[in-house]
Design a protein around this motif. Sequence first.
Motif, mmCIF file in Angstrom:
data_model
loop_
_atom_site.group_PDB
_atom_site.id
_atom_site.type_symbol
_atom_site.label_atom_id
_atom_site.label_comp_id
_atom_site.label_asym_id
_atom_site.label_seq_id
_atom_site.Cartn_x
_atom_site.Cartn_y
_atom_site.Cartn_z
ATOM 1 N N GLU A 1 0.833 -1.207 0.000
ATOM 2 C CA GLU A 1 0.000 0.000 0.000
ATOM 3 C C GLU A 1 0.866 1.254 0.000
ATOM 4 O OE1 GLU A 1 -2.994 0.028 3.063
ATOM 5 O OE2 GLU A 1 -3.703 -1.963 2.489
ATOM 6 N N LYS B 1 2.149 1.803 -3.440
ATOM 7 C CA LYS B 1 1.090 2.302 -4.320
ATOM 8 C C LYS B 1 0.838 3.783 -4.057
ATOM 9 C CE LYS B 1 -3.302 1.714 -3.465
ATOM 10 N NZ LYS B 1 -4.613 1.148 -3.191
ATOM 11 N N TYR B 2 0.742 4.170 -2.780
ATOM 12 C CA TYR B 2 0.486 5.570 -2.447
ATOM 13 C C TYR B 2 1.659 6.463 -2.817
ATOM 14 C CZ TYR B 2 -3.712 4.011 -0.049
ATOM 15 O OH TYR B 2 -4.936 3.464 0.237
ATOM 16 N N LYS B 3 2.874 5.946 -2.688
ATOM 17 C CA LYS B 3 4.049 6.725 -3.084
ATOM 18 C C LYS B 3 4.012 6.987 -4.581
ATOM 19 C CE LYS B 3 9.091 6.874 -2.957
ATOM 20 N NZ LYS B 3 9.093 7.808 -4.038
ATOM 21 N N GLU B 4 3.636 5.987 -5.356
ATOM 22 C CA GLU B 4 3.523 6.173 -6.805
ATOM 23 C C GLU B 4 2.459 7.223 -7.127
ATOM 24 O OE1 GLU B 4 2.763 2.227 -8.264
ATOM 25 O OE2 GLU B 4 4.856 1.614 -8.033
ATOM 26 N N GLN B 5 1.345 7.195 -6.392
ATOM 27 C CA GLN B 5 0.298 8.196 -6.610
ATOM 28 C C GLN B 5 0.803 9.593 -6.269
ATOM 29 O OE1 GLN B 5 -3.044 6.868 -4.263
ATOM 30 N NE2 GLN B 5 -3.931 5.742 -5.977
ATOM 31 N N VAL B 6 1.521 9.724 -5.170
ATOM 32 C CA VAL B 6 2.064 11.025 -4.776
ATOM 33 C C VAL B 6 3.042 11.518 -5.843
ATOM 34 C CG1 VAL B 6 3.586 12.179 -3.108
ATOM 35 C CG2 VAL B 6 1.683 10.778 -2.305
ATOM 36 N N ASP B 7 3.885 10.627 -6.345
ATOM 37 C CA ASP B 7 4.828 11.006 -7.393
ATOM 38 C C ASP B 7 4.085 11.506 -8.628
ATOM 39 O OD1 ASP B 7 6.918 10.316 -5.735
ATOM 40 O OD2 ASP B 7 7.297 8.372 -6.698
ATOM 41 N N LYS B 8 2.988 10.824 -8.983
ATOM 42 C CA LYS B 8 2.196 11.265 -10.142
ATOM 43 C C LYS B 8 1.577 12.625 -9.889
ATOM 44 C CE LYS B 8 1.032 6.654 -11.791
ATOM 45 N NZ LYS B 8 -0.029 5.648 -11.960
ATOM 46 N N TYR B 9 1.044 12.841 -8.681
ATOM 47 C CA TYR B 9 0.441 14.140 -8.357
ATOM 48 C C TYR B 9 1.497 15.249 -8.363
ATOM 49 C CZ TYR B 9 -4.110 12.170 -7.233
ATOM 50 O OH TYR B 9 -5.310 11.553 -7.297
ATOM 51 N N GLU B 10 2.687 14.951 -7.871
ATOM 52 C CA GLU B 10 3.744 15.967 -7.887
ATOM 53 C C GLU B 10 4.141 16.303 -9.317
ATOM 54 O OE1 GLU B 10 6.774 14.377 -5.310
ATOM 55 O OE2 GLU B 10 5.819 15.206 -3.523
#
Length: 128
Positions: free
Chosen positions: A39, A42-51
């Motif tokens: 998890e 997954k959340y780190k990847e989402q944060v990277d995408k948002y950044e």
Amino acid sequence: LKESRAEVEHMRAKTELLRTEYYTLESESKSTIHTLRGEVKKYKEQVDKYEALETELDEAIALGEAAADGVKVSALETGALSTLRSIVATDPSRRLEQCIKLARQLRQEEARKRQIEADLKVAQSDVE
């Protein structure tokens, strides 16, 4: 002696029960840790995408400001800017900061416009 043997047997049973419980808890904790790590990834990847998206938004806003300043901007870039603005929900504090920044720029441009208009009036009166 009989009593001691019964006590030893009771302790062995209790030890075995605790050992079983320990291994069960250890297995559960390993499983939980594995799930949580997945998890987090997954959340780190989402944060990277948002950044990355925020960086693109910053660039798009700068592009929009450049277009407002008269810099030629392609229709594709202008379309990309409006698409980004319509589909991306950003952090409210970020939007507020951007609004404040744009309000400051608007005030500066209005002051510049007033100065230019005053200079124009002076120049027109000199011509007459």
